[in-house]
Design a protein around this motif. Sequence first.
Motif, short mmCIF file in Angstrom:
data_model
loop_
_atom_site.label_atom_id
_atom_site.label_comp_id
_atom_site.label_asym_id
_atom_site.label_seq_id
_atom_site.Cartn_x
_atom_site.Cartn_y
_atom_site.Cartn_z
N LEU A 188 -27.65 -6.40 -2.30
CA LEU A 188 -28.12 -5.78 -3.54
C LEU A 188 -28.65 -6.86 -4.48
CD1 LEU A 188 -28.50 -3.36 -5.45
CD2 LEU A 188 -26.09 -3.60 -6.12
N MET A 189 -27.99 -7.99 -4.49
CA MET A 189 -28.45 -9.09 -5.34
C MET A 189 -29.80 -9.61 -4.85
SD MET A 189 -26.14 -12.18 -6.69
CE MET A 189 -26.88 -13.74 -7.20
N ALA A 190 -29.99 -9.67 -3.55
CA ALA A 190 -31.30 -10.07 -3.00
C ALA A 190 -32.36 -9.08 -3.44
CB ALA A 190 -31.23 -10.16 -1.47
N TYR A 215 -33.79 -9.44 -17.51
CA TYR A 215 -32.35 -9.66 -17.62
C TYR A 215 -31.63 -8.32 -17.58
CZ TYR A 215 -33.63 -14.38 -19.19
OH TYR A 215 -34.14 -15.65 -19.28
N MET A 216 -30.67 -8.22 -16.69
CA MET A 216 -30.04 -6.90 -16.53
C MET A 216 -28.53 -6.93 -16.71
SD MET A 216 -30.06 -6.38 -12.45
CE MET A 216 -29.25 -7.61 -11.45
N MET A 217 -28.00 -5.75 -16.91
CA MET A 217 -26.57 -5.51 -16.87
C MET A 217 -26.31 -5.01 -15.45
SD MET A 217 -27.31 -5.58 -20.14
CE MET A 217 -28.37 -4.21 -20.46
N ALA A 218 -25.63 -5.80 -14.62
CA ALA A 218 -25.48 -5.45 -13.20
C ALA A 218 -24.31 -4.48 -13.00
CB ALA A 218 -25.33 -6.71 -12.37
N ASP A 219 -24.49 -3.26 -13.50
CA ASP A 219 -23.37 -2.30 -13.41
C ASP A 219 -23.10 -1.86 -11.97
OD1 ASP A 219 -25.78 -0.88 -13.36
OD2 ASP A 219 -25.08 0.76 -14.62
N PRO A 223 -31.77 -18.01 -12.70
CA PRO A 223 -30.72 -18.79 -13.35
C PRO A 223 -29.35 -18.23 -12.98
CG PRO A 223 -32.27 -17.85 -14.97
CD PRO A 223 -32.54 -17.21 -13.66
N VAL A 224 -28.55 -19.07 -12.36
CA VAL A 224 -27.21 -18.65 -11.96
C VAL A 224 -26.24 -19.81 -12.08
CG1 VAL A 224 -27.67 -16.78 -10.30
CG2 VAL A 224 -27.84 -19.16 -9.54
N GLY A 225 -24.99 -19.50 -12.07
CA GLY A 225 -23.96 -20.52 -12.00
C GLY A 225 -23.85 -21.02 -10.56
N ILE A 241 -25.73 -10.18 -15.39
CA ILE A 241 -24.28 -10.39 -15.46
C ILE A 241 -23.66 -9.03 -15.22
CG2 ILE A 241 -22.33 -11.08 -16.92
CD1 ILE A 241 -24.23 -12.81 -18.56
N LYS A 242 -22.59 -9.00 -14.45
CA LYS A 242 -22.00 -7.68 -14.24
C LYS A 242 -20.97 -7.38 -15.32
CE LYS A 242 -19.12 -9.25 -10.38
NZ LYS A 242 -19.39 -10.66 -10.56
N PRO A 243 -21.02 -6.16 -15.84
CA PRO A 243 -20.13 -5.81 -16.95
C PRO A 243 -18.71 -5.47 -16.46
CG PRO A 243 -21.66 -4.01 -16.52
CD PRO A 243 -21.99 -5.09 -15.55
N ASP A 276 -32.30 -7.23 -6.17
CA ASP A 276 -32.52 -7.47 -7.61
C ASP A 276 -33.59 -8.55 -7.81
OD1 ASP A 276 -30.30 -5.83 -8.10
OD2 ASP A 276 -28.92 -7.53 -8.40
N ILE A 277 -33.45 -9.59 -7.02
CA ILE A 277 -34.30 -10.77 -7.20
C ILE A 277 -35.69 -10.55 -6.62
CG2 ILE A 277 -34.57 -13.20 -6.52
CD1 ILE A 277 -31.41 -13.29 -6.45
N LEU A 278 -35.73 -10.08 -5.37
CA LEU A 278 -37.01 -9.99 -4.66
C LEU A 278 -37.88 -8.87 -5.21
CD1 LEU A 278 -35.72 -10.60 -1.01
CD2 LEU A 278 -36.77 -12.26 -2.57
N1 TRP Z 1 -23.62 -11.75 -8.96
C1 TRP Z 1 -23.93 -12.20 -10.28
C2 TRP Z 1 -22.63 -12.69 -10.96
O1 TRP Z 1 -21.57 -12.29 -10.58
C3 TRP Z 1 -24.57 -11.13 -11.11
C4 TRP Z 1 -25.87 -10.71 -10.53
C5 TRP Z 1 -26.17 -9.51 -9.94
C6 TRP Z 1 -27.05 -11.50 -10.47
N2 TRP Z 1 -27.45 -9.51 -9.50
C7 TRP Z 1 -28.01 -10.71 -9.82
C8 TRP Z 1 -27.37 -12.79 -10.89
C9 TRP Z 1 -29.29 -11.19 -9.57
C10 TRP Z 1 -28.65 -13.27 -10.64
C11 TRP Z 1 -29.60 -12.48 -9.97
O2 TRP Z 1 -22.68 -13.46 -11.87
#
Ligand code: TRP
Length: 335
Positions: free
Chosen positions: A132-134, A40-44, A146-148, A11-13, A136-138
């Motif tokens: 950047l999100m890709a 689980y991270m803080m996506a700063d 898990p995402v909305g 989740i981004k802070p 994070d995941i890969l």
């Molecule tokens: N973009 C996500 C959001 O706004 C936060 C996020 C960043 C994220 N990197 C991620 C979620 C990687 C899942 C996987 O909620």
Amino acid sequence: MNEKKTILSGIKPSGDLTLGSYIGALKNWVELSDQYDCYYMMADMHAITVRQNPAELRRRTLAQLAQYIACGLDPQKNTIFIQSHVPAHAELSWVLACYTMFGELSRMTQFKDKSAKNADNINAGLFTYPVLMAADILIYQADLVPVGEDQKQHVELTRDIAQRFNGVYGDVFKMPEPFIPKTGARIMSLQEPQNKMSKSEQDSGGCVCIMDKPEDIMRAFKRAVTDCETCVRFDPAAKPGVSNLMQIYSVCTGRSFDAIESEFAGRGYGDFKLAVGEAVVETMRPIREEAERLLKDKAYLESVYADGAKRASYVAGRTVSKVYKKVGFVPKSAL
Ligand code: TRP
């Protein structure tokens, strides 16, 4: 051999965590942490795609960590870390950017929405956010993300990038799947129940934060928008406000929609809204109190994020080394 599947989420802070973050994300994260190997991270780093006040960003990042733990995420069982503490994310992000098409990024709905909302700051980071999100995941070879609903498109793009890269270099990345929780996936604004409860729109009264005082929570629920039917019934299309309140009440009390309908049969919305507010206050109280206690223990929080970054960096570093080798970078000398 680790047989558990891997999960990554963040989740981004960029705003304080809300009741929506709790129900839609954190509560599910806790449930997943037994069966999966979770990151689980803080996506700063994602947060700064929109201009942030530095002191506030720092405060919110630490508060978010305290709330992750207070919600029940055990730092021993889960790898909890601050994104900017693991530089490998940025490194992989650059490489992946070279395997992502301009056209793909232009089509991202979140980019289009955010550029409309931040017309004076459509920066390149906002555009490359999904890359950047890709990364994070890969980088953790995550199986599930898990995402909305709103982030599903980003996970799909992640798959496309991974597939393209694997197509050229062999099986480097695991194919991740989005994981959208069934219940409570989308908690809506109390004022505009057509819209998601959003941490970036906290002034409207439509949003309740995990750390809010009980009287503020009660006030928000008393003012919640309903409809003119005066009947507690689950029907998201016709009664978005009431259905959202039922959803929240159901999560906080464990009661089914049928049970809630009978409980409030023949009673007005006033009673119902008070009951929902009270249920939320009681659900949030232990979390808020524990988070407040943790926030006073800076040394403990520091030990958690230091340990998390160390564990995450180890796994992430392995992926980056592999990727660097595949694309043809000269390996660093061991000297
Ligand atoms: N973009 C996500 C959001 O706004 C936060 C996020 C960043 C994220 N990197 C991620 C979620 C990687 C899942 C996987 O909620």
